[in-house]
Design a protein around this motif. Structure first.
Motif, PDB file in Angstrom:
ATOM      1  N   CYS A  23     -26.245   1.120  -4.816  1.00 38.23           N
ATOM      2  CA  CYS A  23     -25.649   1.733  -3.615  1.00 38.23           C
ATOM      3  C   CYS A  23     -24.533   2.665  -4.063  1.00 38.23           C
ATOM      4  CB  CYS A  23     -25.047   0.660  -2.709  1.00 38.23           C
ATOM      5  SG  CYS A  23     -26.298  -0.387  -1.967  1.00 38.23           S
ATOM      6  N   ARG A  35     -17.109   2.455   3.311  1.00 36.33           N
ATOM      7  CA  ARG A  35     -18.036   3.573   3.245  1.00 36.33           C
ATOM      8  C   ARG A  35     -17.255   4.836   2.906  1.00 36.33           C
ATOM      9  NH1 ARG A  35     -23.143   2.990   5.822  1.00 36.33           N
ATOM     10  NH2 ARG A  35     -23.788   0.846   5.499  1.00 36.33           N
ATOM     11  N   SER A  72     -25.806  -5.632  -5.283  1.00 36.55           N
ATOM     12  CA  SER A  72     -26.072  -4.211  -5.415  1.00 36.55           C
ATOM     13  C   SER A  72     -24.997  -3.621  -6.309  1.00 36.55           C
ATOM     14  CB  SER A  72     -26.044  -3.537  -4.045  1.00 36.55           C
ATOM     15  OG  SER A  72     -24.752  -3.546  -3.551  1.00 36.55           O
ATOM     16  N   THR A 104     -21.455   2.888  -2.883  1.00 42.36           N
ATOM     17  CA  THR A 104     -20.266   2.033  -3.025  1.00 42.36           C
ATOM     18  C   THR A 104     -20.668   0.690  -2.444  1.00 42.36           C
ATOM     19  OG1 THR A 104     -19.508   2.646  -0.827  1.00 42.36           O
ATOM     20  CG2 THR A 104     -18.532   3.848  -2.684  1.00 42.36           C
ATOM     21  N   ARG A 105     -19.822  -0.315  -2.662  1.00 41.77           N
ATOM     22  CA  ARG A 105     -20.187  -1.620  -2.108  1.00 41.77           C
ATOM     23  C   ARG A 105     -19.468  -1.843  -0.768  1.00 41.77           C
ATOM     24  NH1 ARG A 105     -19.943  -7.352  -5.060  1.00 41.77           N
ATOM     25  NH2 ARG A 105     -20.729  -8.543  -3.308  1.00 41.77           N
ATOM     26  N   CYS A 106     -20.236  -2.183   0.269  1.00 40.29           N
ATOM     27  CA  CYS A 106     -19.637  -2.416   1.591  1.00 40.29           C
ATOM     28  C   CYS A 106     -18.850  -3.726   1.580  1.00 40.29           C
ATOM     29  CB  CYS A 106     -20.709  -2.489   2.669  1.00 40.29           C
ATOM     30  SG  CYS A 106     -21.757  -1.038   2.733  1.00 40.29           S
ATOM     31  N   TYR A 153     -18.646  -6.102   3.659  1.00 34.58           N
ATOM     32  CA  TYR A 153     -19.294  -7.302   4.192  1.00 34.58           C
ATOM     33  C   TYR A 153     -20.457  -7.751   3.316  1.00 34.58           C
ATOM     34  CZ  TYR A 153     -22.262  -3.545   5.795  1.00 34.58           C
ATOM     35  OH  TYR A 153     -23.030  -2.423   5.821  1.00 34.58           O
ATOM     36  N   CYS A 154     -20.685  -7.054   2.191  1.00 32.79           N
ATOM     37  CA  CYS A 154     -21.900  -7.278   1.415  1.00 32.79           C
ATOM     38  C   CYS A 154     -21.696  -8.300   0.303  1.00 32.79           C
ATOM     39  CB  CYS A 154     -22.346  -5.959   0.788  1.00 32.79           C
ATOM     40  SG  CYS A 154     -23.881  -6.121  -0.127  1.00 32.79           S
ATOM     41  N   PHE A 196     -24.598  -8.857  -1.399  1.00 31.59           N
ATOM     42  CA  PHE A 196     -25.849  -8.573  -2.068  1.00 31.59           C
ATOM     43  C   PHE A 196     -25.578  -8.076  -3.490  1.00 31.59           C
ATOM     44  CE2 PHE A 196     -29.612  -5.972  -2.961  1.00 31.59           C
ATOM     45  CZ  PHE A 196     -30.583  -6.897  -2.675  1.00 31.59           C
ATOM     46  N   GLY A 231     -33.005  -2.704  -0.405  1.00 30.40           N
ATOM     47  CA  GLY A 231     -32.073  -2.776  -1.532  1.00 30.40           C
ATOM     48  C   GLY A 231     -30.875  -3.632  -1.215  1.00 30.40           C
ATOM     49  N   GLY A 232     -29.792  -3.116  -1.647  1.00 34.32           N
ATOM     50  CA  GLY A 232     -29.416  -1.791  -2.113  1.00 34.32           C
ATOM     51  C   GLY A 232     -29.813  -0.652  -1.173  1.00 34.32           C
ATOM     52  N   THR A 233     -29.813   0.492  -1.743  1.00 36.54           N
ATOM     53  CA  THR A 233     -30.147   1.712  -1.011  1.00 36.54           C
ATOM     54  C   THR A 233     -31.182   2.489  -1.821  1.00 36.54           C
ATOM     55  OG1 THR A 233     -27.870   1.797  -0.183  1.00 36.54           O
ATOM     56  CG2 THR A 233     -29.155   3.800   0.040  1.00 36.54           C
ATOM     57  N   ARG A 293     -27.785   4.570   3.517  1.00 36.83           N
ATOM     58  CA  ARG A 293     -26.491   5.252   3.558  1.00 36.83           C
ATOM     59  C   ARG A 293     -26.713   6.749   3.739  1.00 36.83           C
ATOM     60  NH1 ARG A 293     -22.883   1.390   0.773  1.00 36.83           N
ATOM     61  NH2 ARG A 293     -21.452   3.108   0.444  1.00 36.83           N
TER      62      ARG A 293
HETATM   63  S1  SF4 Z   1     -26.740  -3.403  -0.019  1.00 42.77           S
HETATM   64 FE1  SF4 Z   1     -26.269  -2.595   2.017  1.00 42.77          FE
HETATM   65  S2  SF4 Z   1     -24.459  -3.715   2.619  1.00 42.77           S
HETATM   66 FE2  SF4 Z   1     -24.611  -3.963   0.405  1.00 42.77          FE
HETATM   67  S3  SF4 Z   1     -23.393  -2.322  -0.475  1.00 42.77           S
HETATM   68 FE3  SF4 Z   1     -25.479  -1.562  -0.283  1.00 42.77          FE
HETATM   69  S4  SF4 Z   1     -25.540  -0.511   1.694  1.00 42.77           S
HETATM   70 FE4  SF4 Z   1     -23.715  -1.814   1.681  1.00 42.77          FE
END
Ligand code: SF4
Length: 497
Positions: A178, A304, A189, A180-182, A184-185, A187, A231-233, A267
């Protein structure tokens, strides 16, 4: 809250109820002392075929009792008997909790991840929608809105299930990068900035997994009904990389029976007309753009690096590419958001040409920044107002719920719901949430679920989590594929028939 059990050990069932009804409490198993002000004694007794669960619960200065009973015939199967016993244990806890708090949560006594499964079971057993609604109301105390959503999504699950054959599967590919890392995530990524050098080697390993998985699917006579890239993105890949990947998928898998291809373009800062052109050229039927909010303040708070204006621009490109379906994801309950802000977001999103809108409720995941930094978030009551608004607004806009699920540690114990205009349902979402067919997952962090729907058998294998270990240890992919093939009886006998 201290928990004490007698005559059973349904720890998980009681803990789930505790979490739903007392989100601030955590289960403790120390002996209850006279001065304790937060405890529950949950007992289960049998008299002939009649089982009775009783919960005595203390919370603060209040104390209440809940009782629930069921006749369980001796010839009832073990699985069924266990289910019934757990049900009455949960119901007794729920009744006592409701009496001390005076609160009935929107999903009442239901604690599971997939409430639609219960409604689907009732409907499959031949009960009418009215009867199902009555049971959800009188036994489980589910609110009218949630009962309706539950039955509607159960119907969608049943009709998707009816159209599947035993050798039908869904294919998933994960791109764990991704921009950047959100906040709330949780995951796994990786931010592309930090792990740019890994993207190409990751793609090489993935291409090789796609090839071998495709050979395996052909050998086993499996038919891919839905293909989803998430994903991810995925759109962090360049247009050229995406083209290589999708070309390999088409070469390796027979997609002639595939009903939909969904690619997350989560994103907006990763979307370009060139990439959308590649997706379109490879037959993508749905893209999913996931702004989560259209409030700049909230976008900033979740980490974001784009604005609401960027989302509007990206959506112009998406509309110009003319995909059959477009999904947009929102989250109710993000830091810095308010009921008014969420309503503004939803109203804006409804003008952007998406025929699918998924409304998530913030889930406080363990590894997320929101949890780690103990960030302030809207109260469950405010999140409730956001969701109430979304339900009415989306229905008025002609959308209906087609899948829903709940998660642990979800704000207000609400739900995530996929809404769409009729005919725009994302089959992959229904397949995975209702566990209707196997999901063959490729890429780091993927979890492959093997489902034999007729026998109710489900097994899982997990890919390695991080891109680096995924690249370095291809033997794990081979082991997972061997397990998948064995589930289907290897190259010969079919077990999921
Ligand atoms: S996987 Fe989704 S929630 Fe997690 S950082 Fe990437 S876009 Fe954000």
């Amino acid at each position: 809250m201290k928990l004490q059990f007698q005559g059973h050990d349904y720890q998980y069932a009681v803990e789930q109820s505790l979490l739903a009804l007392f989100p601030q409490e955590r289960p403790l198993y120390d002996p209850i002392a006279p001065e304790d002000r937060s405890w529950a004694q949950v007992s289960l007794i049998q008299e002939g075929p009649v089982w009775t669960a009783r919960t005595l619960l203390r919370h603060g200065e209040k104390e209440a009792e809940g009782v629930s009973g069921e006749t369980i015939p001796e010839d009832c199967g073990v699985y069924e008997a266990e289910r019934e016993k757990q049900k009455i244990v949960k119901l007794s806890f729920f009744q006592a909790a409701r009496a001390v708090t005076g609160v009935t949560p929107p999903w009442g006594a239901l604690t599971g991840i997939r409430p639609g499964k219960l409604a689907a079971r009732f409907l499959e057993e031949g009960r009418s929608e009215q009867e199902t609604d009555r049971i959800l109301r009188d036994t489980y105390f589910v609110s009218p809105q949630r009962r309706r959503m539950c039955i509607e999504t159960a119907r969608q699950g049943l009709s998707a299930a009816a159209a599947l054959s035993p050798r039908d599967i869904a294919l998933y590919i994960g791109i764990p990068f991704c921009p950047t890392r959100c906040a709330y995530c949780s995951f796994v990524s990786n931010s592309v900035e930090k792990s740019f050098a890994l993207v190409e080697p990751y793609l090489q390993s993935l291409l090789s997994e796609v090839r071998s998985a495709g050979e395996m699917a052909a050998r086993l006579g499996l038919r891919v009904r839905a293909f989803y890239m998430g994903g991810g993105t995925p759109t962090t890949l360049t247009a050229e990389q995406m083209d290589r990947l999708l070309t390999e998928v088409e070469r390796s898998f027979d997609l002639s029976g595939c009903l939909e291809i969904t690619i997350e373009a989560g994103r907006p800062d990763t979307i370009s007309p060139e990439k959308l052109g590649v997706l379109k050229a490879h037959g993508t039927t749905r893209v999913s753009v996931n702004p989560q909010t259209m409030e700049d303040r909230v976008l900033q708070a979740i980490g974001r690096r784009h604005s609401a204006e960027d989302i509007l621009r990206a959506m112009e490109d998406v509309r110009a590419a003319r995909f059959d379906h477009v999904n947009m994801d929102l989250i109710a309950g993000l830091p810095e958001d308010s009921a008014e802000g969420f309503c503004r977001t939803l109203n804006t999103v409804l003008t952007l040409g998406a025929d699918n809108i998924t409304v998530h409720t913030l889930s406080l995941k363990k590894g997320s920044r929101i949890t780690l930094e103990n960030r302030a978030i809207p109260s469950p009551e405010e999140v409730g107002r956001m969701l109430d608004y979304s339900i009415d607004r989306l229905r008025n806009a002609g959308l209906a719920p087609y899948y829903l699920y709940r998660q642990k540690y979800m704000s207000g114990s609400f739900e995530n719901t996929g809404w769409c205009v009729p005919g725009a349902e994302g089959l992959y979402n229904i397949y995975i949430m209702e566990e209707l067919c196997s999901i063959l997952s490729l890429g780091a962090g993927g979890s492959t679920k093997m489902v034999d729907a007729r026998r109710g058998r489900i097994e899982r294998v997990f890919n390695l989590k991080y891109p680096k270990e995924y690249i370095e240890r291809p033997e794990k992919i081979q082991a997972n594929q061997a397990a998948f093939a064995a589930f289907y009886g290897g190259a010969g006998e079919c077990s999921a028939r």
